[in-house]
Scaffold this active site. Structure first.
Site, PDB file in Angstrom:
ATOM      1  CB  SER A  73      -0.848  -0.030   1.269  1.00 23.52           C
ATOM      2  OG  SER A  73      -1.450   1.213   1.502  1.00 23.52           O
ATOM      3  CE1 TYR A 117      -4.046  -2.695   5.672  1.00 20.81           C
ATOM      4  CE2 TYR A 117      -3.372  -0.433   5.215  1.00 20.81           C
ATOM      5  CZ  TYR A 117      -3.754  -1.685   4.770  1.00 20.81           C
ATOM      6  OH  TYR A 117      -3.822  -1.937   3.415  1.00 20.81           O
ATOM      7  CE  LYS A 126      -1.562  -4.540   3.524  1.00 14.73           C
ATOM      8  NZ  LYS A 126      -1.818  -5.856   2.951  1.00 14.73           N
TER       9      LYS A 126
HETATM   10  P1  NAD Z   1     -11.117  -6.520   1.303  1.00  9.99           P
HETATM   11  O1  NAD Z   1     -11.339  -6.483   2.768  1.00  9.99           O
HETATM   12  O2  NAD Z   1     -12.274  -6.230   0.414  1.00  9.99           O
HETATM   13  O3  NAD Z   1     -10.517  -7.936   0.863  1.00  9.99           O
HETATM   14  C1  NAD Z   1      -9.685  -8.699   1.687  1.00  9.99           C
HETATM   15  C2  NAD Z   1     -10.325 -10.070   1.775  1.00  9.99           C
HETATM   16  O4  NAD Z   1      -9.474 -10.926   2.534  1.00  9.99           O
HETATM   17  C3  NAD Z   1     -11.682 -10.038   2.510  1.00  9.99           C
HETATM   18  O5  NAD Z   1     -12.602 -10.735   1.712  1.00  9.99           O
HETATM   19  C4  NAD Z   1     -11.433 -10.778   3.816  1.00  9.99           C
HETATM   20  O6  NAD Z   1     -12.582 -11.493   4.236  1.00  9.99           O
HETATM   21  C5  NAD Z   1     -10.276 -11.684   3.416  1.00  9.99           C
HETATM   22  N1  NAD Z   1      -9.410 -12.056   4.528  1.00  9.99           N
HETATM   23  C6  NAD Z   1      -8.848 -11.269   5.465  1.00  9.99           C
HETATM   24  N2  NAD Z   1      -8.106 -12.002   6.313  1.00  9.99           N
HETATM   25  C7  NAD Z   1      -8.194 -13.284   5.896  1.00  9.99           C
HETATM   26  C8  NAD Z   1      -7.671 -14.501   6.350  1.00  9.99           C
HETATM   27  N3  NAD Z   1      -6.916 -14.567   7.426  1.00  9.99           N
HETATM   28  N4  NAD Z   1      -7.983 -15.640   5.675  1.00  9.99           N
HETATM   29  C9  NAD Z   1      -8.781 -15.605   4.581  1.00  9.99           C
HETATM   30  N5  NAD Z   1      -9.303 -14.479   4.100  1.00  9.99           N
HETATM   31  C10 NAD Z   1      -9.017 -13.328   4.746  1.00  9.99           C
HETATM   32  O7  NAD Z   1      -9.906  -5.544   0.984  1.00  9.99           O
HETATM   33  P2  NAD Z   1      -9.349  -5.032  -0.405  1.00  9.99           P
HETATM   34  O8  NAD Z   1      -9.629  -3.591  -0.484  1.00  9.99           O
HETATM   35  O9  NAD Z   1      -9.757  -5.928  -1.504  1.00  9.99           O
HETATM   36  O10 NAD Z   1      -7.787  -5.174  -0.124  1.00  9.99           O
HETATM   37  C11 NAD Z   1      -7.045  -6.275  -0.590  1.00  9.99           C
HETATM   38  C12 NAD Z   1      -5.606  -6.104  -0.164  1.00  9.99           C
HETATM   39  O11 NAD Z   1      -5.113  -4.872  -0.655  1.00  9.99           O
HETATM   40  C13 NAD Z   1      -5.398  -6.055   1.343  1.00  9.99           C
HETATM   41  O12 NAD Z   1      -4.188  -6.713   1.636  1.00  9.99           O
HETATM   42  C14 NAD Z   1      -5.293  -4.580   1.641  1.00  9.99           C
HETATM   43  O13 NAD Z   1      -4.543  -4.342   2.795  1.00  9.99           O
HETATM   44  C15 NAD Z   1      -4.577  -4.086   0.393  1.00  9.99           C
HETATM   45  N6  NAD Z   1      -4.807  -2.674   0.086  1.00  9.99           N
HETATM   46  C16 NAD Z   1      -6.075  -2.192  -0.025  1.00  9.99           C
HETATM   47  C17 NAD Z   1      -6.284  -0.840  -0.312  1.00  9.99           C
HETATM   48  C18 NAD Z   1      -7.668  -0.268  -0.384  1.00  9.99           C
HETATM   49  O14 NAD Z   1      -7.823   0.940  -0.183  1.00  9.99           O
HETATM   50  N7  NAD Z   1      -8.686  -1.045  -0.687  1.00  9.99           N
HETATM   51  C19 NAD Z   1      -5.177  -0.002  -0.516  1.00  9.99           C
HETATM   52  C20 NAD Z   1      -3.896  -0.536  -0.415  1.00  9.99           C
HETATM   53  C21 NAD Z   1      -3.713  -1.881  -0.111  1.00  9.99           C
HETATM   54  C1  WQD Z   2      -8.897  10.029   1.144  1.00 14.61           C
HETATM   55  C2  WQD Z   2      -9.063  11.506   1.460  1.00 14.61           C
HETATM   56  C3  WQD Z   2      -9.557  12.001   3.766  1.00 14.61           C
HETATM   57  C4  WQD Z   2     -13.496  10.210   3.955  1.00 14.61           C
HETATM   58  C5  WQD Z   2      -6.688   4.898   3.199  1.00 14.61           C
HETATM   59  C6  WQD Z   2      -5.648   4.134   3.990  1.00 14.61           C
HETATM   60  C7  WQD Z   2      -4.606   3.601   3.080  1.00 14.61           C
HETATM   61  C8  WQD Z   2      -5.201   2.813   1.931  1.00 14.61           C
HETATM   62  C9  WQD Z   2      -6.312   3.543   1.254  1.00 14.61           C
HETATM   63  C10 WQD Z   2      -5.126   0.497   2.453  1.00 14.61           C
HETATM   64  C11 WQD Z   2      -8.403  11.925   2.781  1.00 14.61           C
HETATM   65  C12 WQD Z   2     -10.703  12.419   2.868  1.00 14.61           C
HETATM   66  C13 WQD Z   2     -12.270  10.641   3.501  1.00 14.61           C
HETATM   67  C14 WQD Z   2     -14.479  11.176   4.305  1.00 14.61           C
HETATM   68  C15 WQD Z   2     -12.964  12.921   3.674  1.00 14.61           C
HETATM   69  N1  WQD Z   2      -5.763   1.582   2.368  1.00 14.61           N
HETATM   70  N2  WQD Z   2     -12.016  11.967   3.360  1.00 14.61           N
HETATM   71  N3  WQD Z   2     -14.163  12.490   4.144  1.00 14.61           N
HETATM   72  O1  WQD Z   2      -6.747   7.942   3.911  1.00 14.61           O
HETATM   73  O2  WQD Z   2      -5.815   8.184   1.559  1.00 14.61           O
HETATM   74  O3  WQD Z   2      -6.023   5.972   2.556  1.00 14.61           O
HETATM   75  O4  WQD Z   2      -7.240   4.033   2.221  1.00 14.61           O
HETATM   76  O5  WQD Z   2      -3.969   0.291   2.299  1.00 14.61           O
HETATM   77  O6  WQD Z   2      -3.780   2.810   3.853  1.00 14.61           O
HETATM   78  O7  WQD Z   2      -5.084   5.014   4.939  1.00 14.61           O
HETATM   79  O8  WQD Z   2      -8.053   7.159   1.867  1.00 14.61           O
HETATM   80  O9  WQD Z   2     -10.379   7.304   1.145  1.00 14.61           O
HETATM   81  O10 WQD Z   2      -9.877   7.268   3.621  1.00 14.61           O
HETATM   82  O11 WQD Z   2      -9.292   9.289   2.291  1.00 14.61           O
HETATM   83  O12 WQD Z   2     -12.726  14.117   3.563  1.00 14.61           O
HETATM   84  O13 WQD Z   2     -15.585  10.846   4.763  1.00 14.61           O
HETATM   85  O14 WQD Z   2     -10.472  11.774   1.643  1.00 14.61           O
HETATM   86  O15 WQD Z   2      -9.361  12.969   4.768  1.00 14.61           O
HETATM   87  O16 WQD Z   2      -7.865  13.194   2.610  1.00 14.61           O
HETATM   88  P1  WQD Z   2      -6.605   7.430   2.544  1.00 14.61           P
HETATM   89  P2  WQD Z   2      -9.476   7.681   2.251  1.00 14.61           P
END
Ligand code: NAD
Ligand code: WQD
Length: 339
Positions: A121, A146, A150
């Site tokens: 991430s 979190y 990562k």
């Molecule tokens: P998500 O929660 O929709 O998907 C993750 C899935 O993994 C879920 O379905 C959950 O039930 C499953 N899971 C969690 N722990 C598990 C376990 N121990 N065994 C089996 N299944 C398990 O999240 P997402 O947004 O699809 O994210 C996927 C990956 O990408 C994650 O590793 C997350 O940290 C990373 N990521 C997400 C974002 C984002 O903003 N969505 C940004 C950067 C990184």
């Molecule tokens: C984006 C912008 C908020 C909600 C997070 C995690 C990051 C990654 C992605 C997993 C910010 C603003 C948000 C609201 C707002 N996840 N905001 N009102 O914080 O960039 O990243 O999700 O890896 O680790 O930290 O994403 O969508 O929460 O926020 O004003 O109700 O929107 O302040 O500036 P962020 P976000």
């Protein structure tokens, strides 16, 4: 093997993998996904993935899968992802996010599975000193369990690939948004969304009364934070490039990292205005206080993913917003009709 394959990014990636011709084994638990996603994957692809409802932290249970199936590559999405929850329950995050990764790696080593693609991430960078961030930008101390899970996940991969037979690619996603063009799969936040895009669409449809913009006194052109939003369908394609690179032995080092974004930053207000224009829906929003821990401005240098991985985001803000909106309005229609 796709762990977390029924989640938001995982389900889009499974669709892309099946459509590219890969055979897919989905391993999921229901901590943050719904089983109906499986039938949606079948409906979109007309293919039948193998699936197991097993917690990846359960070593014994997943070891059976590694023995039963010949696995070319693991794409490891399974993780908990709420930044705020991880501050309150850090051990839950270390146990799940690191425990699942270590289990997968132990079983890969034991069963001679060589390749893993890891969901990292942009959160690993923290508040960057210089923009855009490249893969060489140093990490800042993580502000949440979190974020540190990562950073540690990448550290684990770097150290085990240095000595063993495993090859890994970590993909650092910026801000994933959007939904599949079919509107059959998309993001399914449980309860009140933390992230901006689902909060916008839920407010637009009337599920939430009002969106709060967290601060308009940042040092940015309109005072609101800037992010690099990336369409989930583009992200899905990057996983295919990464898996193919590993399978075809094209990777130049045993551990490699790529930023995945568009390279363009948009502010919170720009996203809100674009949403109103593209959907024709007026959004009820107010300016509120800053949210603790927010980064002021971050966007990616994606030149490495472009030139080395052969991947470039194809979809822009309009596709991100219109697909999110189509998904939200479809969900709302189904919920109304299901009662
Ligand atoms: P998500 O929660 O929709 O998907 C993750 C899935 O993994 C879920 O379905 C959950 O039930 C499953 N899971 C969690 N722990 C598990 C376990 N121990 N065994 C089996 N299944 C398990 O999240 P997402 O947004 O699809 O994210 C996927 C990956 O990408 C994650 O590793 C997350 O940290 C990373 N990521 C997400 C974002 C984002 O903003 N969505 C940004 C950067 C990184
Ligand atoms: C984006 C912008 C908020 C909600 C997070 C995690 C990051 C990654 C992605 C997993 C910010 C603003 C948000 C609201 C707002 N996840 N905001 N009102 O914080 O960039 O990243 O999700 O890896 O680790 O930290 O994403 O969508 O929460 O926020 O004003 O109700 O929107 O302040 O500036 P962020 P976000």
């Amino acid at each position: 093997m796709v762990t977390g394959g029924l989640g938001y990014i995982g389900s889009h990636t499974v669709v892309a993998l099946l459509q590219t011709g890969f055979n897919v084994i989905i391993v999921y638990n229901l901590s943050n996904s719904d089983i109906f996603v499986l039938s949606r994957i079948r409906e979109i692809t007309n293919r039948e993935p193998v699936f197991y409802q097993i917690d990846v932290c359960n070593y014994e249970a997943i070891s059976v899968l590694f023995e039963k199936h010949e696995i070319a590559t693991v794409i490891h999405f399974a993780a908990l992802k709420s930044v705020s929850e991880s501050v309150l329950h850090p051990l839950k995050y270390y146990q799940n996010n690191l425990g699942s990764l270590v289990n997968v790696l132990l079983l890969m080593e034991k069963n001679e599975v060589k390749n893993i693609v890891f969901s990292s991430s942009a959160t690993v960078y923290g508040e960057p000193d210089k923009l855009p961030v490249t893969e060489k930008t140093p990490f800042k101390k993580a502000l949440s369990a979190y974020g540190s899970s990562k950073q540690m996940g990448e550290d684990i991969l770097e150290s085990i690939t240095a000595t063993g037979s495993i090859h890994a690619i970590a993909l650092r996603y910026f801000n994933p948004v959007g939904a599949h063009a079919s509107a059959l799969i998309g993001e399914l936040p449980r309860g009140i969304p933390n992230n901006l895009m689902p909060y916008i669409t839920q407010t637009g449809i009337g599920k939430r009364e009002k969106l709060t913009v967290y601060g308009n006194n940042y040092n940015t052109p309109d005072g609101t934070c800037i992010r690099d939003f990336i369409h989930v369908e583009d992200l899905a394609k990057a996983h295919i490039r990464a898996a193919e690179r590993l399978i075809n032995n094209k990777n130049e080092s045993a551990f490699d990292v790529f930023n995945l974004g568009t390279g363009n930053g948009f502010s919170v207000l720009q996203l809100i205005n674009a949403f109103q224009k593209i959907t024709g829906t007026k959004l009820n929003f107010q300016i509120g206080d800053r949210r603790a821990g927010d980064i002021e401005c971050i966007y990616a240098d994606v030149s490495k993913a472009n030139s080395v991985l052969g991947w470039k985001a194809a979809l822009g803000l309009e596709d991100m917003i219109s697909s999110s909106w189509k998904w939200e309005t479809g969900l709302s229609f189904q919920q109304t009709n299901v009662g």
